[in-house]
Design an enzyme around this catalytic site. Structure first.
Site, PDB file in Angstrom:
ATOM      1  N   VAL A   1       0.853  -1.188   0.000  1.00  0.00           N
ATOM      2  CA  VAL A   1       0.000   0.000   0.000  1.00  0.00           C
ATOM      3  C   VAL A   1       0.888   1.236   0.000  1.00  0.00           C
ATOM      4  O   VAL A   1       1.835   1.329   0.786  1.00  0.00           O
ATOM      5  CB  VAL A   1      -0.916   0.014   1.250  1.00  0.00           C
ATOM      6  CG1 VAL A   1      -1.681   1.330   1.349  1.00  0.00           C
ATOM      7  CG2 VAL A   1      -1.895  -1.157   1.214  1.00  0.00           C
TER       8      VAL A   1
ATOM      9  N   GLY B   1       4.220   4.215   3.022  1.00  0.00           N
ATOM     10  CA  GLY B   1       3.837   2.964   2.382  1.00  0.00           C
ATOM     11  C   GLY B   1       4.025   1.807   3.350  1.00  0.00           C
ATOM     12  O   GLY B   1       4.596   1.978   4.433  1.00  0.00           O
ATOM     13  N   LYS B   2       3.531   0.655   3.003  1.00  0.00           N
ATOM     14  CA  LYS B   2       3.780  -0.538   3.820  1.00  0.00           C
ATOM     15  C   LYS B   2       3.438  -1.768   3.001  1.00  0.00           C
ATOM     16  O   LYS B   2       2.607  -1.700   2.083  1.00  0.00           O
ATOM     17  CB  LYS B   2       2.897  -0.517   5.076  1.00  0.00           C
ATOM     18  CG  LYS B   2       3.456  -1.341   6.224  1.00  0.00           C
ATOM     19  CD  LYS B   2       4.561  -0.596   6.951  1.00  0.00           C
ATOM     20  CE  LYS B   2       5.133  -1.394   8.096  1.00  0.00           C
ATOM     21  NZ  LYS B   2       6.002  -0.534   8.936  1.00  0.00           N
ATOM     22  N   GLY B   3       4.088  -2.880   3.335  1.00  0.00           N
ATOM     23  CA  GLY B   3       3.789  -4.136   2.659  1.00  0.00           C
ATOM     24  C   GLY B   3       3.638  -5.246   3.674  1.00  0.00           C
ATOM     25  O   GLY B   3       4.112  -5.136   4.804  1.00  0.00           O
TER      26      GLY B   3
END
Ligand code: NAD
Length: 417
Positions: free
Chosen positions: A61, A106-108
């Site tokens: 995201v 962001g992040k995953g």
């Protein structure tokens, strides 16, 4: 007892809305800042060592890129959900803005228990996940880093997969890399160091001393483990620590080096030979001066907030305190250094790593720590001043500061077309 919605994205939105109201943002700006820019879900087929195939689900995201490329870690954990990744991505937006770093958030995450995979399976999973999200990451687009159960080796595989596909070595695509591959000195300890720097500021304001303070730390990984050693060196008494299986309590104090040796030997801290075994729940309610949640979200809730005895709470983890718990702690005069400030040392040194990779000029650890200290002190002071101005908690101040900066960047850029 009030029923709480523990969905992390709902919680992240609640904290955002409090700041938006304080800043009197209009509905359009609220919608722009609270909606993730990009939400990607991918399937990750992996050949297992026994030649069978398994399919894992991964997300990436990018919440906001108004102030620069998205920045944020990748989590490998069986409980990862898309709403958790969205929440973590938005917290990265506010964290980078709070520290005034030129990044968005962001992040995953991949839904997997990496402890159940061999090293070869972990490598194939990482490379295929990277390949699936590859069109959307890059040094000037979205830059991953480690988070729960991911480490420098995984960052090296991401960097290699990206570089092999692009046809040239790209150091700046990911941070938290090994030193041999453009990593930064001091990145391993950076999150712990950052917490230590802001704790010093808060202790000064509260006329407390870290020396001799009783400290409990929940989670003994990158964030919690390094912090325990740093505070121990500074004279604090680490009286309790824990991992996912439970923890240990010794009012006389624990030795972080021995705890780490026990843990790296593959054993849980709850079997540490000295002290008494305790649960994660008990750890949070111990009579300590400083409490550091350094594991996962939703640990301090409306259920236990009234029983938290620590005067000062530093959120090394992201999202450990729910909004209702936050209110209870504030009313009880407990000081909480919020996640988007307390654990920002990691992304700040990730920023330094990205800068070093671009300039191909690498700093020694003293320089890294010096810069980190000045960033953390400056951010703490700005947050404390904002909190005083708005007569709210440090979390309220941190969100107002961060949301205002992102709103301003959005306003001056304008909305395309
Ligand atoms: P890590 O994988 O290095 O360690 C995680 C630790 O938490 C381990 O000790 C694990 O046993 C423990 N744990 C897992 N589930 C638990 C549970 N239910 N109860 C208690 N302990 C549990 O992860 P990390 O990088 O140290 O991340 C920890 C927290 O810090 C996360 O919230 C992460 O988002 C946040 N954080 C990390 C960094 C960083 O640079 N690593 C930066 C900012 C924030």
């Amino acid at each position: 007892m009030p029923r709480e919605n523990l969905n992390p994205f709902v919680i992240a939105q609640t904290y955002f809305k409090q700041a938006a109201t304080r800043l009197q943002l209009d509905d359009g700006m609220r919608a722009i800042l609270s909606t993730p820019k990009r939400v990607l879900t991918v399937s990750i087929p992996v050949r297992m060592d026994d030649n069978s195939y398994k399919v894992f689900i991964g997300h990436r995201v990018a919440h906001n890129m108004s102030r620069g490329p998205a920045k944020g870690g990748i989590r490998f954990h069986p409980d990862v959900t898309i709403d958790e990744v969205k929440a973590l991505a938005s917290w990265m937006t506010w964290k980078c803005a709070c520290l005034d770093l030129p990044f968005g958030g962001g992040k995953g995450g991949v839904v997997v228990d990496p402890h159940k995979l061999s090293i070869h399976e972990r490598e194939r999973l990482t490379r295929r996940y990277t390949s699936e999200i590859l069109p959307f990451i890059g040094p000037d687009q979205d830059i991953p880093a480690p988070d729960v159960y991911t480490d420098p080796q995984i960052m090296a595989w991401i960097m290699d997969t990206y570089s092999m596909t692009k046809g040239s070595t790209s150091l700046g695509v990911v941070t938290g890399k090994p030193l041999a591959l453009g990593g930064s000195k001091g990145r391993d300890k950076a999150t712990g160091r950052g917490v230590q720097f802001v704790l010093r500021q808060a202790c000064k304001a509260m006329k407390m001393s870290i020396k001799g303070a009783k400290v409990a730390i929940q989670g003994y990984g990158n964030a919690g483990g390094h912090l325990a050693s740093l505070l121990h060196e500074e004279g604090a008494r680490i009286v309790a620590v824990s991992d996912s299986k439970g923890g240990v309590h010794d009012p006389k104090g624990l030795d972080p080096a021995k705890l780490m040796a026990h843990k790296t030997g593959g054993k849980s801290l709850k079997t540490f030979p000295s002290g008494q075994a305790i649960t994660n729940k008990q750890l949070l309610e111990l009579p300590v001066d400083i409490l550091v949640p350094a594991a996962l979200e939703n640990q301090i809730t409306a259920n236990n907030a009234s029983r938290i005895r620590a005067k000062l709470i530093a959120e090394a983890a992201n999202g450990p305190t729910t909004p209702l718990a936050d209110e209870i702690l504030f009313k009880r005069g407990r000081v909480v250094i919020p996640d988007i400030l307390a654990n920002a040392g990691g992304v700040t040194v990730s920023y330094f790593e990205w800068v070093q990779d671009f300039s191909s000029f690498f700093w020694n650890e003293d320089v890294v720590d010096l810069h980190l200290e000045s960033y953390m002190i400056r951010a703490y002071q700005s947050v404390a001043e904002t909190a005083a101005k708005y007569k709210c908690s440090l979390r309220g101040g941190a969100y107002v500061l961060a949301v205002d900066r992102v709103a301003e960047a959005t306003r001056v850029r304008g909305i395309f077309p």
